[in-house]
Motif scaffolding. Sequence first.
Motif, PDB file in Angstrom:
ATOM      1  N   GLN A  54       0.810  -1.223   0.000  1.00  0.00           N
ATOM      2  CA  GLN A  54       0.000   0.000   0.000  1.00  0.00           C
ATOM      3  C   GLN A  54       0.839   1.267   0.000  1.00  0.00           C
ATOM      4  OE1 GLN A  54      -4.318  -1.166   0.979  1.00  0.00           O
ATOM      5  NE2 GLN A  54      -3.346   0.425  -0.163  1.00  0.00           N
ATOM      6  N   ILE A  68      -0.906   8.556  -0.926  1.00  0.00           N
ATOM      7  CA  ILE A  68      -1.846   7.541  -1.415  1.00  0.00           C
ATOM      8  C   ILE A  68      -3.048   8.334  -1.909  1.00  0.00           C
ATOM      9  CG2 ILE A  68      -3.231   5.514  -0.822  1.00  0.00           C
ATOM     10  CD1 ILE A  68      -1.142   4.735   1.228  1.00  0.00           C
ATOM     11  N   MET A  74      -7.944   1.112  -0.102  1.00  0.00           N
ATOM     12  CA  MET A  74      -6.966   0.875   0.968  1.00  0.00           C
ATOM     13  C   MET A  74      -7.540  -0.003   2.076  1.00  0.00           C
ATOM     14  SD  MET A  74      -6.212   2.295   4.215  1.00  0.00           S
ATOM     15  CE  MET A  74      -6.630   4.026   4.281  1.00  0.00           C
ATOM     16  N   LEU A  79      -2.383  -1.558   5.577  1.00  0.00           N
ATOM     17  CA  LEU A  79      -1.585  -0.316   5.578  1.00  0.00           C
ATOM     18  C   LEU A  79      -0.889  -0.125   6.928  1.00  0.00           C
ATOM     19  CD1 LEU A  79      -0.666   2.366   4.265  1.00  0.00           C
ATOM     20  CD2 LEU A  79      -2.643   3.425   5.346  1.00  0.00           C
ATOM     21  N   LEU A  99      -2.334  10.734   3.144  1.00  0.00           N
ATOM     22  CA  LEU A  99      -3.465   9.949   2.630  1.00  0.00           C
ATOM     23  C   LEU A  99      -4.542  10.883   2.103  1.00  0.00           C
ATOM     24  CD1 LEU A  99      -3.969   7.432   5.620  1.00  0.00           C
ATOM     25  CD2 LEU A  99      -2.385   7.238   3.701  1.00  0.00           C
ATOM     26  N   VAL A 103      -9.580   8.417  -0.670  1.00  0.00           N
ATOM     27  CA  VAL A 103      -9.180   6.999  -0.743  1.00  0.00           C
ATOM     28  C   VAL A 103     -10.322   6.145  -0.205  1.00  0.00           C
ATOM     29  CG1 VAL A 103      -7.627   5.307   0.325  1.00  0.00           C
ATOM     30  CG2 VAL A 103      -6.704   7.472  -0.526  1.00  0.00           C
ATOM     31  N   TRP A 192      -3.949  13.248   6.791  1.00  0.00           N
ATOM     32  CA  TRP A 192      -5.001  13.170   5.781  1.00  0.00           C
ATOM     33  C   TRP A 192      -5.048  14.505   5.044  1.00  0.00           C
ATOM     34  CZ3 TRP A 192      -9.862  10.772   8.603  1.00  0.00           C
ATOM     35  CH2 TRP A 192      -9.476   9.598   9.251  1.00  0.00           C
TER      36      TRP A 192
END
Length: 394
Positions: A54, A68, A74, A79, A99, A103, A192
């Motif tokens: 991942q 990602i 995911m 992960l 991230l 996702v 994030w």
Amino acid sequence: MQVDVVLGLQWGDEGKGKVVDALADRYEVVARFQGGPNAGHTLYHGGQKVILHQVPAGIFHETVKCLIGDGVVMDPEILMGEVAGLERMGVDVEERLFLGRGVQLILPVHRWLEEVSQEGERIGTTRRGIGPAYADRYARRGIALGDLEKADYRRQILDLVAYHVAHFPGASQVEVPERFWAALESLRRLRWVSTYEWLRHHKRVLAEGSQGTMLDVFAGSYPYVTSSHTTVAGVCAGLLVSPRQIGQVWGVIKAYATRVGAGPFPTEITGELAFWLQERGGERGSTTGRLRRCGWLDLVLLKYSIEINGVTALIVTKGDVLAGLPSVKVRVGGPDDAPIYEELPGWESVSDPNYEAFLRWIEAQTGVPVWAISTGPQREDWLIRRKDLMPERA
Ligand code: IMP
């Protein structure tokens, strides 16, 4: 911003992870744009073999940030397991892994669906829940990372489980195990971001493809494909960038071909030679451990992959595996069920002039330069043929 792309032009397992690792420090960001833990990018770090499912393969470069992106599915447990493993190796993941809020999450019920629908068996999938997770996304009921910021996210997940279980009368309830909820919570210690906003603050991005063009859900040998866009189009969709921002497209190929799972393989080899290639090339799936089917290089499919991706340079891997054969074959035409081959002289090693002749022949046939060749499995096993094509450092 310029986004360069590393893509596999066959059925995956061309050696993209190693190419990304070699190019990464020339970029600010390495970003995954599609796929999920069906991928297995094998790298050697400090003499240790590491397989990343991942986390982008740029993670071993201290100056590089990894993203990602929204096009990815995911699995939180996979992960976070990978993050823990990297941290034990001393890699600073928390500061450098980002991230995208878009996702999509792979839930335990997605793996379960793949088993009960028997889709996994028919296609020979990696059984990681990839197909069902993408199906939920396209059916507009999927759950994204950003949904975990809502107060009722647990209810949303349990409702989705109940929805799926109801379609299989007689099936017992699918539990969401405590370790899954725990993995969801631990995701919160990572960063994030909005994929669109965050990427716009960077100038040089390397998009890291997973699988290969022939496994693309639209462009590949449907239905024996994965569920995402493994082509350059997937970069635009998965990272929210425009086609005009795409720069170099690095196309990675093996000097022969392999395929894991079911589906057409026009140049497939069986018998002794196939066993020899599997053995010498270590052709065993890095995610599932399955032996890979082996075949000759297919120029018909290669030209197709080059064209639909706008490939600007090729990277050829595993020519060393074929060393010692008196001759090698390449498909140059004919229908899938009756391929026409050209036979070229074999080579004793990758420094044999016959190997250089093979590479030049590929260049002449495709009109695309071979930028570099990988000469063995280790990180330093490289030979750059065209230094002029080397990207500037970020
Ligand atoms: P899925 O991606 O698990 O749904 O599997 C769909 C097909 O893609 C199967 O034939 C898999 O073997 C193949 N596949 C998925 N990921 C990879 C990969 O990383 N390398 C090679 N084949 C893959």
